[in-house]
Each structure stands twice: as C-alpha cells, then as structure tokens.
Design an enzyme around this catalytic site. Structure first.
Site, PDB file in Angstrom:
ATOM      1  N   LYS A 124       0.805  -1.217   0.000  1.00 11.63           N
ATOM      2  CA  LYS A 124       0.000   0.000   0.000  1.00 11.63           C
ATOM      3  C   LYS A 124       0.840   1.270   0.000  1.00 11.63           C
ATOM      4  O   LYS A 124       0.624   2.167  -0.804  1.00 11.63           O
ATOM      5  CB  LYS A 124      -0.942  -0.009   1.198  1.00 11.63           C
ATOM      6  N   THR A 145       5.274  -7.533   0.546  1.00 14.05           N
ATOM      7  CA  THR A 145       6.085  -8.467   1.323  1.00 14.05           C
ATOM      8  C   THR A 145       5.221  -9.613   1.828  1.00 14.05           C
ATOM      9  O   THR A 145       4.022  -9.463   2.034  1.00 14.05           O
ATOM     10  CB  THR A 145       6.751  -7.776   2.533  1.00 14.05           C
ATOM     11  N   ASN A 177       5.019 -12.034   5.020  1.00  8.49           N
ATOM     12  CA  ASN A 177       5.480 -11.950   6.400  1.00  8.49           C
ATOM     13  C   ASN A 177       5.294 -13.266   7.145  1.00  8.49           C
ATOM     14  O   ASN A 177       4.263 -13.924   6.994  1.00  8.49           O
ATOM     15  CB  ASN A 177       4.707 -10.844   7.122  1.00  8.49           C
ATOM     16  N   GLU A 185      10.281  -9.779   6.870  1.00 10.43           N
ATOM     17  CA  GLU A 185       9.435  -9.418   5.740  1.00 10.43           C
ATOM     18  C   GLU A 185      10.152  -9.769   4.451  1.00 10.43           C
ATOM     19  O   GLU A 185      11.199  -9.208   4.153  1.00 10.43           O
ATOM     20  CB  GLU A 185       9.107  -7.930   5.783  1.00 10.43           C
ATOM     21  N   ILE A 236       9.387 -11.202  -2.428  1.00  7.94           N
ATOM     22  CA  ILE A 236       9.683 -12.189  -3.462  1.00  7.94           C
ATOM     23  C   ILE A 236       9.782 -11.433  -4.786  1.00  7.94           C
ATOM     24  O   ILE A 236       8.872 -10.684  -5.145  1.00  7.94           O
ATOM     25  CB  ILE A 236       8.589 -13.271  -3.525  1.00  7.94           C
ATOM     26  N   ARG A 276      22.950  -5.251   4.017  1.00  4.87           N
ATOM     27  CA  ARG A 276      23.292  -4.084   4.841  1.00  4.87           C
ATOM     28  C   ARG A 276      22.588  -4.161   6.181  1.00  4.87           C
ATOM     29  O   ARG A 276      21.570  -4.842   6.324  1.00  4.87           O
ATOM     30  CB  ARG A 276      22.905  -2.793   4.129  1.00  4.87           C
ATOM     31  N   PHE A 320      15.483   6.127   7.835  1.00  2.68           N
ATOM     32  CA  PHE A 320      15.423   6.965   6.638  1.00  2.68           C
ATOM     33  C   PHE A 320      14.655   8.236   6.965  1.00  2.68           C
ATOM     34  O   PHE A 320      13.795   8.250   7.840  1.00  2.68           O
ATOM     35  CB  PHE A 320      14.751   6.199   5.486  1.00  2.68           C
TER      36      PHE A 320
END
Length: 149
Positions: free
Chosen positions: A24, A30, A32, A83, A86, A108, A113
């Site tokens: 969304k 993802t 989960n 999460e 694919i 990483r 962010f």
C-alpha cells in the site's frame, strides 16, 4: 564472542498479514512470517537486509528474494519482523500460503530513513543488489536445483 550466521539459513512458515505497508505505502509487497517463526531466528541474524531464495507451498518455482529482518526504524516498530519481498509479480494475495526461504547473504544493516521516498530508493537498491548476487554468485546452483529444504 558470537558465532557468525552461516549461509544458507533456512526457515519457513505460513504467510500472515503484516503491517499493511509493503504494497500500500511502498509499492513493494512483502510476505510476512508469524511471530512464532520470527521468535526462533538465531541471535546471530543481525537486524538488516538479506537476500536469498523463496518458494511457495513446497512445490512451486524458486524465486529470488530480499528480506528485511528487524524493527524497521522508519516505522518505529516495537515488534521484530521478517518481511520477504519475493522478486516476482503475483496476481493474488499470498496469505495462508506456506513460504520457505533460503537466506544466502547479507546486504546491509538496518537503518532509519528521512522519508518514504528514501526508503523506497534503498529497497530498490537492495533488490538490485540481491538480483545481481543471486545471478552471479555462488548460490546459483541452489536456485537451479528448485529445492529448498
């Protein structure tokens, strides 16, 4: 002194509803795992972004994947999650499907962010890194074998 995580690392379980942000808000769906699966992750699996392979329902094709493991600081999560994105476009929801993954590498550490746009750019960079590593890397045979234990 901790023992480093050895690859490949395998895990599996039913796909459950997550936080509802992947598709969304970010446009990056993802799959989960439940908290019962996440709670069994080894301590050596540091929070961060990993890559590897995923398979649905033990019979389908093996797809490349990238996974976020941790608390997603941008969203200030209190609950650790695993999460899996694919790297394939599905035309249906995957809730209730069984997901098996083989984690084959680390991209990483988890980080915060300043904006959703910055997060999306980082995720797309992670996806590109995963595709390259899985195409050129030592794990190509695992993908070609169509087998995840």
């Amino acid at each position: 002194m901790s023992i480093p995580l050895r690859f490949p690392y395998y895990l599996g379980g039913e796909i459950v509803a997550g936080f509802g942000r992947g598709s969304k808000e970010l446009g990056i769906p993802t799959a989960n795992f439940s908290q019962s699966v996440v709670s069994r992750l080894p301590d050596e699996m540091a929070p961060g972004v990993y890559y590897g392979f995923a398979q649905l329902n033990s019979t389908g094709p093996v797809y490349k994947m990238v996974a976020s493991v941790g608390w997603n600081p941008y969203y200030q999560n209190n609950i650790k999650s695993f999460e899996t994105h694919i790297i394939h476009r599905f035309d249906r929801d995957l809730y209730g499907s069984m997901l098996r993954v083989a984690v084959t590498g680390f991209i990483r550490p988890m980080r915060n962010f300043d904006s959703a746009e910055e997060l999306i750019r980082a995720i797309n960079s992670d996806i590109n890194c995963a595709v390259k590593e899985l195409h050129d890397g030592d794990w190509k045979k695992l993908h070609e074998s169509n087998f995840i234990p």
